[in-house]
Write an enzyme that holds these catalytic residues in place. Structure first.
Site, PDB file in Angstrom:
ATOM      1  N   ASN A  10       0.849  -1.192   0.000  1.00  0.00           N
ATOM      2  CA  ASN A  10       0.000   0.000   0.000  1.00  0.00           C
ATOM      3  C   ASN A  10       0.888   1.246   0.000  1.00  0.00           C
ATOM      4  O   ASN A  10       1.723   1.415   0.894  1.00  0.00           O
ATOM      5  CB  ASN A  10      -0.905  -0.017   1.232  1.00  0.00           C
ATOM      6  CG  ASN A  10      -1.931   1.098   1.221  1.00  0.00           C
ATOM      7  OD1 ASN A  10      -1.614   2.253   0.959  1.00  0.00           O
ATOM      8  ND2 ASN A  10      -3.173   0.760   1.525  1.00  0.00           N
ATOM      9  N   HIS A  13       0.790   6.239   2.023  1.00  0.00           N
ATOM     10  CA  HIS A  13       1.485   7.192   2.889  1.00  0.00           C
ATOM     11  C   HIS A  13       2.700   7.821   2.234  1.00  0.00           C
ATOM     12  O   HIS A  13       3.301   8.739   2.813  1.00  0.00           O
ATOM     13  CB  HIS A  13       1.789   6.541   4.235  1.00  0.00           C
ATOM     14  CG  HIS A  13       0.527   6.264   4.995  1.00  0.00           C
ATOM     15  ND1 HIS A  13      -0.302   7.279   5.425  1.00  0.00           N
ATOM     16  CD2 HIS A  13      -0.093   5.104   5.325  1.00  0.00           C
ATOM     17  CE1 HIS A  13      -1.358   6.752   6.020  1.00  0.00           C
ATOM     18  NE2 HIS A  13      -1.260   5.443   5.968  1.00  0.00           N
ATOM     19  N   HIS A  46      -5.818   3.484  -1.342  1.00  0.00           N
ATOM     20  CA  HIS A  46      -7.152   3.817  -0.836  1.00  0.00           C
ATOM     21  C   HIS A  46      -7.508   5.235  -1.260  1.00  0.00           C
ATOM     22  O   HIS A  46      -6.923   6.204  -0.770  1.00  0.00           O
ATOM     23  CB  HIS A  46      -7.150   3.693   0.694  1.00  0.00           C
ATOM     24  CG  HIS A  46      -8.491   3.904   1.328  1.00  0.00           C
ATOM     25  ND1 HIS A  46      -8.700   3.715   2.685  1.00  0.00           N
ATOM     26  CD2 HIS A  46      -9.699   4.274   0.816  1.00  0.00           C
ATOM     27  CE1 HIS A  46      -9.965   3.979   2.965  1.00  0.00           C
ATOM     28  NE2 HIS A  46     -10.586   4.328   1.853  1.00  0.00           N
ATOM     29  N   ARG A  48      -9.757   7.864  -0.642  1.00  0.00           N
ATOM     30  CA  ARG A  48     -10.761   8.257   0.352  1.00  0.00           C
ATOM     31  C   ARG A  48     -11.669   9.356  -0.187  1.00  0.00           C
ATOM     32  O   ARG A  48     -11.286  10.116  -1.075  1.00  0.00           O
ATOM     33  CB  ARG A  48     -10.073   8.739   1.637  1.00  0.00           C
ATOM     34  CG  ARG A  48      -9.560   7.614   2.513  1.00  0.00           C
ATOM     35  CD  ARG A  48      -8.941   8.165   3.788  1.00  0.00           C
ATOM     36  NE  ARG A  48      -8.677   7.105   4.747  1.00  0.00           N
ATOM     37  CZ  ARG A  48      -9.507   6.722   5.703  1.00  0.00           C
ATOM     38  NH1 ARG A  48     -10.684   7.329   5.831  1.00  0.00           N
ATOM     39  NH2 ARG A  48      -9.187   5.747   6.523  1.00  0.00           N
ATOM     40  N   HIS A  53      -4.947  11.497   1.095  1.00  0.00           N
ATOM     41  CA  HIS A  53      -3.608  11.122   0.603  1.00  0.00           C
ATOM     42  C   HIS A  53      -3.650  10.898  -0.902  1.00  0.00           C
ATOM     43  O   HIS A  53      -3.294  11.788  -1.663  1.00  0.00           O
ATOM     44  CB  HIS A  53      -3.008   9.930   1.373  1.00  0.00           C
ATOM     45  CG  HIS A  53      -3.965   8.890   1.836  1.00  0.00           C
ATOM     46  ND1 HIS A  53      -4.764   8.150   0.978  1.00  0.00           N
ATOM     47  CD2 HIS A  53      -4.242   8.433   3.087  1.00  0.00           C
ATOM     48  CE1 HIS A  53      -5.470   7.293   1.682  1.00  0.00           C
ATOM     49  NE2 HIS A  53      -5.197   7.442   2.958  1.00  0.00           N
ATOM     50  N   GLU A  73      -8.776   0.330  -2.775  1.00  0.00           N
ATOM     51  CA  GLU A  73      -9.634   0.330  -1.594  1.00  0.00           C
ATOM     52  C   GLU A  73     -10.552   1.540  -1.677  1.00  0.00           C
ATOM     53  O   GLU A  73     -10.110   2.640  -2.020  1.00  0.00           O
ATOM     54  CB  GLU A  73      -8.792   0.402  -0.321  1.00  0.00           C
ATOM     55  CG  GLU A  73      -7.922  -0.818  -0.098  1.00  0.00           C
ATOM     56  CD  GLU A  73      -7.086  -0.722   1.163  1.00  0.00           C
ATOM     57  OE1 GLU A  73      -6.617  -1.768   1.636  1.00  0.00           O
ATOM     58  OE2 GLU A  73      -6.894   0.406   1.674  1.00  0.00           O
ATOM     59  N   HIS A 193      -3.508  -5.024   7.983  1.00  0.00           N
ATOM     60  CA  HIS A 193      -3.675  -3.894   8.900  1.00  0.00           C
ATOM     61  C   HIS A 193      -2.790  -4.097  10.126  1.00  0.00           C
ATOM     62  O   HIS A 193      -2.946  -5.039  10.878  1.00  0.00           O
ATOM     63  CB  HIS A 193      -5.122  -3.673   9.356  1.00  0.00           C
ATOM     64  CG  HIS A 193      -5.358  -2.250   9.813  1.00  0.00           C
ATOM     65  ND1 HIS A 193      -5.572  -1.206   8.942  1.00  0.00           N
ATOM     66  CD2 HIS A 193      -5.376  -1.699  11.043  1.00  0.00           C
ATOM     67  CE1 HIS A 193      -5.725  -0.077   9.613  1.00  0.00           C
ATOM     68  NE2 HIS A 193      -5.607  -0.352  10.891  1.00  0.00           N
ATOM     69  N   GLY A 215       1.212  -1.540   4.321  1.00  0.00           N
ATOM     70  CA  GLY A 215       1.591  -0.228   3.818  1.00  0.00           C
ATOM     71  C   GLY A 215       2.307   0.657   4.812  1.00  0.00           C
ATOM     72  O   GLY A 215       3.495   0.929   4.679  1.00  0.00           O
ATOM     73  N   HIS A 216       1.591   1.122   5.825  1.00  0.00           N
ATOM     74  CA  HIS A 216       2.122   2.135   6.734  1.00  0.00           C
ATOM     75  C   HIS A 216       3.470   1.736   7.321  1.00  0.00           C
ATOM     76  O   HIS A 216       4.421   2.537   7.343  1.00  0.00           O
ATOM     77  CB  HIS A 216       1.113   2.415   7.851  1.00  0.00           C
ATOM     78  CG  HIS A 216       1.553   3.472   8.811  1.00  0.00           C
ATOM     79  ND1 HIS A 216       2.271   3.182   9.950  1.00  0.00           N
ATOM     80  CD2 HIS A 216       1.396   4.818   8.793  1.00  0.00           C
ATOM     81  CE1 HIS A 216       2.528   4.308  10.601  1.00  0.00           C
ATOM     82  NE2 HIS A 216       2.015   5.309   9.929  1.00  0.00           N
TER      83      HIS A 216
END
Length: 256
Positions: A10, A13, A46, A48, A53, A73, A193, A215-216
């Site tokens: 992901n 970020h 993602h 949003r 982001h 996502e 996650h 990801g993060h």
């Protein structure tokens, strides 16, 4: 032989860092290309509703700039459905979304939203898009995913990632049981996650899980060791988890 587990990276970020000052650096597309070189099997992002982001332009640029499958996502809204049908990514993962949250806080309540989710899932599938639902490792939610004809679920591992000792063991059992149930229903199982170098191996070792999306942590670790090294080490740990002879694997490979 145990099947290799896929890694979806992901890159949200990277865009978070870019947006902190504006401009075009760092570029999420470049990050996705580096991820491919480092051993990623897919790219996850993602979009949003508040575009905090990844932006619509990023989505267009990712379509043009990467060769790996793109997993989008998104919230289950008409706006996002329209965007997905326009761009037709390889996959769409439907996730819950709250404007006030810093990150996705839990799984989608598929069981409580069957009527609203059914037409969205059906339209995505009809467009040739693989659909997954980001849900808790819960029997009711898994059976709801089956009722919605979702071919894939992604199990939320956030509670596992935030647990210790007996609670950690209980969460791992919960995820394992959920993965086994989903597989018995012919649903492909992904997970993600909060996964890190320290907690990924027990999850990656579950044979029912076909893919992890991370990801993060990878972007954060890249600050210290570089993005390619960050991803390569995660790939190494995932492969170690699936090695039939884990001791032999560790002896033959140099730990990054």
């Amino acid at each position: 032989m145990t099947k290799r587990i896929r890694l979806g990276v992901n890159i949200d970020h990277v865009a978070t860092i870019r947006n902190a000052r504006g401009g075009i650096h760092p570029d999420p597309v470049r990050a996705a290309q580096l991820a491919a070189h480092a051993g990623a099997d897919g790219i996850t992002t993602h979009l949003r509703e508040d575009r905090r982001h990844i932006s619509d332009d990023d989505l267009i640029n990712l379509e043009k700039g990467i060769t790996l499958p793109l997993n989008l996502e998104m919230a289950a809204t008409e706006e996002m459905l329209e965007i997905a049908l326009q761009h037709r990514p390889h996959a769409v993962c439907l996730v819950p979304e709250k404007r006030e949250e810093q990150t996705t806080e839990g799984g989608l309540d598929a069981a409580g939203q069957i009527d609203s989710l059914k037409p969205i899932v059906a339209k995505l599938l009809a467009a040739g898009i693989r659909v997954s639902l980001f849900i808790e490792p819960d029997e009711t939610q898994i059976r709801a995913a089956k009722a919605l004809n979702a071919p894939v679920i992604e199990l939320h591992t956030g509670h596992y990632a935030n647990s210790v000792n007996e609670e950690l063991a209980a969460e791992l059992i919960r995820i394992e049981q959920a993965a086994k149930l989903a597989k018995s229903l012919n649903i492909e199982v992904h997970a993600g996650h909060g996964l890190t170098y320290e907690n990924v191996i027990p999850i990656a070792a579950l044979e029912e899980i076909a893919e992890l999306n991370i990801g993060h942590f990878l972007i954060g670790e890249a600050i210290f060791i570089g993005l390619e090294a960050s991803i390569k080490r995660m790939r190494y740990l995932m492969d170690a988890a699936r090695a039939e002879d884990k001791v032999d694997f560790l002896v033959k490979h140099i730990a990054l």
